[in-house]
Design an enzyme around this catalytic site. Structure first.
Site, PDB file in Angstrom:
ATOM      1  CG  ASP A 159      -2.137   0.760   1.015  1.00  0.00           C
ATOM      2  OD1 ASP A 159      -2.168   1.797   0.864  1.00  0.00           O
ATOM      3  OD2 ASP A 159      -3.462  -0.077   0.839  1.00  0.00           O
ATOM      4  CG  HIS A 231      -5.321   3.967   0.774  1.00  0.00           C
ATOM      5  ND1 HIS A 231      -4.704   2.680   0.352  1.00  0.00           N
ATOM      6  CD2 HIS A 231      -6.577   4.193   0.225  1.00  0.00           C
ATOM      7  CE1 HIS A 231      -5.827   2.160  -0.082  1.00  0.00           C
ATOM      8  NE2 HIS A 231      -6.835   2.984  -0.145  1.00  0.00           N
ATOM      9  CB  SER A 549      -9.340   0.808  -0.282  1.00  0.00           C
ATOM     10  OG  SER A 549      -8.581   0.715  -1.441  1.00  0.00           O
TER      11      SER A 549
END
Ligand code: NAG
Ligand code: NAG
Ligand code: NAG
Ligand code: NAG
Ligand code: NAG
Ligand code: NAG
Ligand code: NAG
Ligand code: NAG
Ligand code: NAG
Length: 772
Positions: A159, A231, A549
């Site tokens: 990620d 994220h 996600s």
């Protein structure tokens, strides 16, 4: 995708390859066409024995290909010296390397001995306090205590990196790092290697592909695993965050935050950058995670519209599965349209998203004392006491709005003026506060509108409108910051969650299942804005995000718990356990709905087998297992060429003697899509499956089918008797239907019901007339 010409020495002086530069000093760059970056697969069985390592062979092969290409393009060469164009050498995720090549160089490489395939390096995009208890996880019973909360299972997250100081990655209560771990905590810019601990056991970063595609990025990137986006911190803490008390998003959703597997370890592989992300870096990250020894891989990213043999996720994860690593991926955020799911890869888990029963609420108290609730995520503690209020109908006239700045403006959604347009107007008009009347169930990112906003349903909207009509001086108080639980029907399939069928492999029903992915609270990078109010950026250690996600790492965490309880299970067995025990009934005891198609039941093309249920997945009774050769048999049946299959499997000697498209999968999809001369003629499709007994030794199961419109389904035998553990029993599912269905999709379920009442092993069945 930016195209580029590699004639800058500086942008390619990658230190790792300095010792090999001599190979290329003779190479003169061709002016025939711009170079592109490619990922090249090689057949290592073709490597001459003289080479000590694959990397040396790749370098030599590339050098001679470049030389050949130079000779064949005489008269057009310049005298620029070009350094090594190898970006990465891969060892596990695939056999080969990535490199920058001109069209003629690529052609020359294609005739080299050992060449298998080349795919373009493409840009790629990344697609809680509460979600764990919503999933039924608790400390008293079930998979949490039995798995020791996932103790020692290592989760690799590819990620945007990690914020190591986040309390979610503290190592309180964590045991010593297992000796089998071969990873490392790589230091880098703003990231001291001493920042890892017994929770965050690995941190690495992969930027060579990004820099090769976008040389300017070299100047701006934070070249370390530090997560500047947030994220990766969010996904990592969702899967395996440690306990953090008093976590909230500006007061919303307060409580103790923890991941699904709070005792699992995290290894962070940063391959997504603020400047962009490329598949060559993603493959390098997966390659390294395999070498380091992760048990579960979490990939909240994907590439749309590519066949399996050109999909870097499909290719790299095949190697992971080969080593028993479970891979969880996101379905994508392109719903509610059909054929949008990505990562439709038969050997990974593909996770769709669902909404929870939580609402973020505020209260509007009218001048007459009446209070109504509205939905809001407004972060500040602004108070609006006895503030004048005005009803503006559809707020589609910006000039009028600008005249009433100091009031609470009440707007109403209409067919003509969408919420989007109205919110935009109110934002521009800079009104004091806004109350929207709307029946839109899925407010998505509107909830984080950068001004004090409350969203009321039509019932509550009528109360306000009547009050404004009657009162000569209407006023209201607004109070934000409340979270109500159990307040609505849940789960429901999220509108944005990508839908099947999978264009890369329609024979396998995707997504596989769904998990919470709407307004998920998890750790965040404190330097990345969590939200904006007016022009003011606001920061937080935790934030709420929505997307597949977010649902993917929930399933990742569940896989880690299951791996701890059943270390002997294959990735396919773990996936089967999750799918056949998932729920298709909601908290109101009715079939799970689809928020993307109001008032309809969610079909398996939206939610797969259903909503993940971790406690039940621990003890599924029966599993649909699959071995590596089963996937090879499927690839053979897809009529892929030898090279295409080899691109995925890496092996040059794939056994295609028994091609078989009927993978032993826990779900079924059949196409009745022949729209020709005799559309009503009945055709038959059969599926062969084998169930393995992982429940009680002596157990009998009876097949139960729900009715499917237009389809006659039958199972033979319809009774399976097991007498010992790990025993296999096979059956056949037969679907009879018209060549051309009258509806796009019809569906039902096959359940194997344990006669002693302990297990129900349920699989979705979809019949569809859709064509790609
Ligand atoms: C945010 O986390 C840091 C540690 O990473 C901590 O020092 C700080 O107090 C936290 N802020 C809030 C508002 O909790
Ligand atoms: C990294 O951390 C260690 C231990 O806290 C410290 O001694 C060292 O100076 C740090 N290195 C850098 C480059 O900050
Ligand atoms: C909606 O728009 C149409 C076409 O622009 C118009 O004819 C109609 O009167 C509008 N309806 C309302 C309620 O404003
Ligand atoms: C609106 O919300 C209230 C609770 O705040 C509820 O009682 C009412 O049924 C809802 N109305 C609609 C149309 O959903
Ligand atoms: C939050 O909302 C719930 C449900 O509407 C209500 O019962 C509760 O009193 C509210 N709490 C606060 C602090 O406003
Ligand atoms: C593969 O080829 C065979 C023989 O031509 C054909 O029967 C089959 O339908 C093809 N399979 C697919 C998935 O196209
Ligand atoms: C290929 O698989 C078949 C069974 O599926 C087996 O009989 C055969 O020996 C295998 N061939 C090779 C070369 O491994
Ligand atoms: C199916 O065939 C009929 C008759 O040829 C045609 O009118 C119709 O458009 C076709 N439908 C689709 C979805 O192809
Ligand atoms: C049952 O099937 C699985 C998966 O195909 C296989 O690995 C296993 O060896 C079989 N077990 C028995 C007892 O044959």
């Amino acid at each position: 995708m930016p195209s580029h010409c590699h004639n800058s020495m500086a942008s390619h002086a990658i230190p790792l390859h300095v010792c090999f530069l001599f190979f290329f000093f003779s190479h003169l760059s061709s002016t025939l066409g711009a170079s592109e970056n490619y990922i090249i697969q090689m057949d290592v069985s073709a490597m001459p024995k003289a080479f000590a390592a694959h990397h040396n062979w790749y370098m030599s092969t590339l050098a001679s290909a470049l030389e050949t290409s130079k000779i064949s393009t005489t008269g057009t060469t310049t005298t620029t010296i070009k350094p090594s164009p190898i970006i990465y050498s891969y060892t596990h995720a695939l056999n080969g390397f990535s490199a920058s090549l001109s069209p003629s160089e690529l052609e020359a490489l294609k005739s080299s001995s050992g060449y298998v395939s080349a795919i373009r390096d493409l840009p790629i995009k990344p697609d809680t306090t509460y979600s764990t208890s919503f999933l039924g996880l608790n400390s008293n019973s079930g998979v949490w205590p039995l798995s020791y909360y996932g103790e020692d299972v290592i989760i690799g997250v590819v990620d945007s990196g990690i914020w190591p100081e986040s309390k979610s990655f503290n190592d309180n209560g964590m045991s010593k790092i297992p000796l089998r771990w071969k990873g490392e905590c790589a230091g880098g810019r703003q990231f001291n290697s001493s920042l890892c601990n017994k929770k965050l056991i690995g941190a690495r970063f992969f930027s060579k592909g990004l820099v090769a595609n976008d040389p300017d990025a070299r100047a701006t990137i934070t070249n370390s695993a530090r997560d500047r986006l947030g994220h990766g911190t969010h996904t990592s803490s969702t899967a395996a965050g440690n306990y953090v008390d008093d976590a909230s998003y500006f007061g919303y959703s307060p409580g103790t935050a923890r991941g699904v597997a709070p005792r699992a370890r995290v290894a962070s592989y940063k391959a997504i950058w603020e400047e962009g992300a490329y598949t060559s870096d993603i493959i390098a990250a997966i390659d390294q995670a395999i070498i380091d020894g992760v048990d579960v891989l979490s990939l909240s990213l994907g590439l749309d519209g590519v066949p399996l043999y050109e999909d870097p996720i499909a290719i790299a994860t095949f190697a992971a599965i080969e080593r028993g690593i479970f891979v969880s991926t996101s379905a994508g955020n392109a719903g509610p349209f059909l054929w949008t799911v990505h990562n439709g890869v038969p050997w990974v888990l593909t996770v769709g998203a669902s909404n929870m029963d939580r609402d973020f609420v505020g209260v509007v108290t009218l001048g007459n004392g009446v209070s109504v609730n509205g939905r809001t995520l407004y972060p500040l503690n602004s108070s609006f006491n006895q503030t004048p209020m005005v009803f503006m109908g559809a707020c589609d006239r910006l000039n009028e709005l600008k005249k009433i700045r100091n009031k609470i403006v009440v707007c109403e959604e209409t067919k003509n003026a969408t919420l989007h347009v109205q919110i935009d107007n109110v934002k521009q008009a800079k009104v004091a506060a806004c109350v929207f009347v709307t029946n839109t169930a899925d407010l998505g990112f509107y909830l984080q509108t950068p001004m004090p906003t409350m969203f009321l349903n039509s019932t509550n909207g009528e109360i306000i409108k009547n009050y404004i009509k009657i009162d000569s001086n209407p006023k209201a108080n607004l109070k934000f910051h409340n979270t109500s639980l159990g307040s609505k029907q849940a789960p429901v399939a999220s509108a944005f969650s990508s839908r099947g069928p999978s264009s890369s492999c329609p024979h396998i029903l995707k997504p596989d299942l769904m998990a919470p992915g709407d307004f998920i609270l998890a750790a965040w990078s404190p330097t990345s804005p969590a939200t904006t109010v007016g022009n003011q950026k606001l920061y937080s250690n935790f934030t709420v995000l929505s997307g597949t996600s977010m649902s993917c790492p929930h399933a990742t965490g569940v896989a880690a718990l299951l791996k701890k309880v059943h270390p002997e299970w294959s990735p396919a067995a773990i996936r089967s356990a999750m799918m056949t025990t998932s729920d298709n009934i909601d908290n109101m005891n009715s079939p799970i709905k689809d928020i993307g198609r109001p008032n309809t039941v969610a079909t398996p093309l939206a939610m797969g087998a259903g909503q993940i249920n971790p406690n039940k997945a621990m003890d599924p009774g029966l599993i649909y297992d699959a071995k590596l050769q089963d996937y090879v048999n499927l690839l053979c049946a897809l009529n892929y060429t030898k090279q295409q299959i080899q691109t995925i499997t890496k092996s040059g000697s794939n056994n295609c003697s028994s091609p078989f498209s009927d993978l032993n999968y826990p779900s079924f999809i059949a196409f009745f899509n022949k729209n020709d001369t005799n559309p009503d003629a009945i055709i038959t499709q059969e599926f062969h499956r084998t169930l393995t007994n992982v429940g009680e030794e002596q157990s009998t199961y009876i097949a139960s089918l729900t009715p499917i419109k237009e389809i006659r389904a039958s199972v033979t035998p319809n009774k399976l008797v097991f007498t010992k553990k790990n025993e296999n029993q096979s059956f056949k599912l037969r679907l009879e239907g018209p060549r051309w269905l009258k509806q796009d999709e019809v569906f039902g379920y096959l359940s194997w019901v344990h006669t002693a009442g302990k297990y129900i092993v349920r699989s979705p069945i979809v019949a569809s007339r859709l064509s790609l």
